[in-house]
Design an enzyme around this catalytic site. Sequence first.
Site, PDB file in Angstrom:
ATOM      1  N   TYR A   1      53.798  12.076  -9.246  1.00  0.00           N
ATOM      2  CA  TYR A   1      54.609  12.618  -8.152  1.00  0.00           C
ATOM      3  C   TYR A   1      54.703  14.144  -8.182  1.00  0.00           C
ATOM      4  O   TYR A   1      55.235  14.746  -7.252  1.00  0.00           O
ATOM      5  CB  TYR A   1      56.008  12.004  -8.187  1.00  0.00           C
ATOM      6  CG  TYR A   1      55.978  10.510  -7.941  1.00  0.00           C
ATOM      7  CD1 TYR A   1      55.700  10.004  -6.679  1.00  0.00           C
ATOM      8  CD2 TYR A   1      56.202   9.610  -8.979  1.00  0.00           C
ATOM      9  CE1 TYR A   1      55.650   8.640  -6.452  1.00  0.00           C
ATOM     10  CE2 TYR A   1      56.152   8.247  -8.764  1.00  0.00           C
ATOM     11  CZ  TYR A   1      55.872   7.762  -7.500  1.00  0.00           C
ATOM     12  OH  TYR A   1      55.813   6.415  -7.271  1.00  0.00           O
TER      13      TYR A   1
ATOM     14  N   ARG B   1      61.780  -1.241  -6.262  1.00  0.00           N
ATOM     15  CA  ARG B   1      60.619  -2.061  -5.953  1.00  0.00           C
ATOM     16  C   ARG B   1      61.053  -3.152  -4.975  1.00  0.00           C
ATOM     17  O   ARG B   1      62.236  -3.510  -4.907  1.00  0.00           O
ATOM     18  CB  ARG B   1      60.065  -2.721  -7.218  1.00  0.00           C
ATOM     19  CG  ARG B   1      59.613  -1.741  -8.307  1.00  0.00           C
ATOM     20  CD  ARG B   1      59.110  -2.512  -9.521  1.00  0.00           C
ATOM     21  NE  ARG B   1      58.600  -1.615 -10.551  1.00  0.00           N
ATOM     22  CZ  ARG B   1      59.319  -1.175 -11.587  1.00  0.00           C
ATOM     23  NH1 ARG B   1      60.591  -1.544 -11.711  1.00  0.00           N
ATOM     24  NH2 ARG B   1      58.788  -0.374 -12.490  1.00  0.00           N
TER      25      ARG B   1
ATOM     26  N   HIS C   1      57.096  -0.130  -0.476  1.00  0.00           N
ATOM     27  CA  HIS C   1      56.758   0.753  -1.583  1.00  0.00           C
ATOM     28  C   HIS C   1      56.660   2.209  -1.140  1.00  0.00           C
ATOM     29  O   HIS C   1      56.802   3.116  -1.954  1.00  0.00           O
ATOM     30  CB  HIS C   1      55.437   0.303  -2.224  1.00  0.00           C
ATOM     31  CG  HIS C   1      55.468   0.334  -3.722  1.00  0.00           C
ATOM     32  ND1 HIS C   1      56.325  -0.448  -4.477  1.00  0.00           N
ATOM     33  CD2 HIS C   1      54.772   1.082  -4.615  1.00  0.00           C
ATOM     34  CE1 HIS C   1      56.132  -0.193  -5.756  1.00  0.00           C
ATOM     35  NE2 HIS C   1      55.210   0.732  -5.871  1.00  0.00           N
TER      36      HIS C   1
ATOM     37  N   HIS D   1      59.845   3.296 -14.928  1.00  0.00           N
ATOM     38  CA  HIS D   1      58.484   3.409 -15.450  1.00  0.00           C
ATOM     39  C   HIS D   1      58.502   3.326 -16.973  1.00  0.00           C
ATOM     40  O   HIS D   1      59.306   3.992 -17.619  1.00  0.00           O
ATOM     41  CB  HIS D   1      57.848   4.751 -15.048  1.00  0.00           C
ATOM     42  CG  HIS D   1      57.512   4.829 -13.596  1.00  0.00           C
ATOM     43  ND1 HIS D   1      57.421   6.037 -12.909  1.00  0.00           N
ATOM     44  CD2 HIS D   1      57.232   3.873 -12.680  1.00  0.00           C
ATOM     45  CE1 HIS D   1      57.100   5.802 -11.651  1.00  0.00           C
ATOM     46  NE2 HIS D   1      56.987   4.498 -11.484  1.00  0.00           N
TER      47      HIS D   1
ATOM     48  N   ARG E   1      59.847   3.779  -1.883  1.00  0.00           N
ATOM     49  CA  ARG E   1      59.965   4.067  -3.323  1.00  0.00           C
ATOM     50  C   ARG E   1      59.206   5.337  -3.681  1.00  0.00           C
ATOM     51  O   ARG E   1      59.728   6.201  -4.394  1.00  0.00           O
ATOM     52  CB  ARG E   1      59.440   2.868  -4.111  1.00  0.00           C
ATOM     53  CG  ARG E   1      59.422   3.032  -5.630  1.00  0.00           C
ATOM     54  CD  ARG E   1      59.080   1.691  -6.286  1.00  0.00           C
ATOM     55  NE  ARG E   1      58.652   1.814  -7.657  1.00  0.00           N
ATOM     56  CZ  ARG E   1      59.469   1.885  -8.702  1.00  0.00           C
ATOM     57  NH1 ARG E   1      60.768   1.872  -8.516  1.00  0.00           N
ATOM     58  NH2 ARG E   1      58.997   1.980  -9.930  1.00  0.00           N
TER      59      ARG E   1
ATOM     60  N   LYS F   1      60.862  -4.697 -14.335  1.00  0.00           N
ATOM     61  CA  LYS F   1      59.704  -5.285 -14.995  1.00  0.00           C
ATOM     62  C   LYS F   1      59.965  -5.473 -16.487  1.00  0.00           C
ATOM     63  O   LYS F   1      60.583  -4.625 -17.122  1.00  0.00           O
ATOM     64  CB  LYS F   1      58.471  -4.390 -14.799  1.00  0.00           C
ATOM     65  CG  LYS F   1      57.868  -4.470 -13.405  1.00  0.00           C
ATOM     66  CD  LYS F   1      56.579  -3.673 -13.351  1.00  0.00           C
ATOM     67  CE  LYS F   1      55.892  -3.822 -11.999  1.00  0.00           C
ATOM     68  NZ  LYS F   1      54.619  -3.079 -11.941  1.00  0.00           N
TER      69      LYS F   1
END
Length: 297
Positions: A290, A159, A255, A281, A258, A183
Amino acid sequence: MNNYVKKYLLHLQYERGLSRNTIDSYSFDLNKYTLYLKDKFLIVNPNKIFMKHIRSFTNDELQYINNNEKNKSEINQYSSTTVSRYFSSIRGFHSYLLNEGVCKNDPTIFLDKPKTIKRIPNYLEFEDIKKILDSVDIETKFGLRDKALLLVLYSCGLRASEILELKLINLKFDDEFLRLIGKGKKERFVPISRLAIKYVDSYINNLRPILSRRNESLGFLFLSNRGKRLSRMSLWKIVRKYSKIAGIKTKVSPHTFRHSFASHLVHSGANLRAVQEMMGHSSITSTQIYTHLNKTE
């Protein structure tokens, strides 16, 4: 009400460990929400908020538009993703007030978020990524830094916030890994390519010492001309600069690298759980998008 919002945001930062960007978004949403309640209903006490007030806010301020619609000229029209974030902000705020004993009831208990339309991520084919990387002239003033930066961005699928926060102590080159805090303050280890290691090493040994002498670098890996941590705007400018030089016609952001990283892994047959771990994730659902590559080719 502003004091309660501030306490909630501090709770998100220090107890939930949410990112600065997420907290800034929630702050914007809740300040707009509480200002609306004050101006229209004279409400300054959260116990006076009921479902009808929240419905009024969403109807007046959050006009939903379909992601495919072209006309977004009205200031209060939002995509389903943005509307969904507003709902999360408001719901989380009232849940916090209930848990803290500030309110006796949660007026959002029957509030349903709109369904978020899952869009196929914007990604580049490997040939386009290679064109961008090849467009960097390492003989220019910041070429070595930019080459290393773009290689890490793509080969690790980071990120924007993660690559900007990357420090020297996060580099585990003997094991060909990066240690990341993503995150929610979650730690993960991501493989890094040998080519990326080569250019990062060269940048660290040749250019970074020159940049770091201009200011206190605080150990950050990628530095600006002033010797400070590279800014988000600078990162965007670097990505756009070399995408333009490479002749890429589509819009490219950090992004995009990514998304391209994940798409190429899935297309090559990588295990979806492994990709989920590398991407950081929390849910496999975020990674499954994806798989669009295998379905569309």
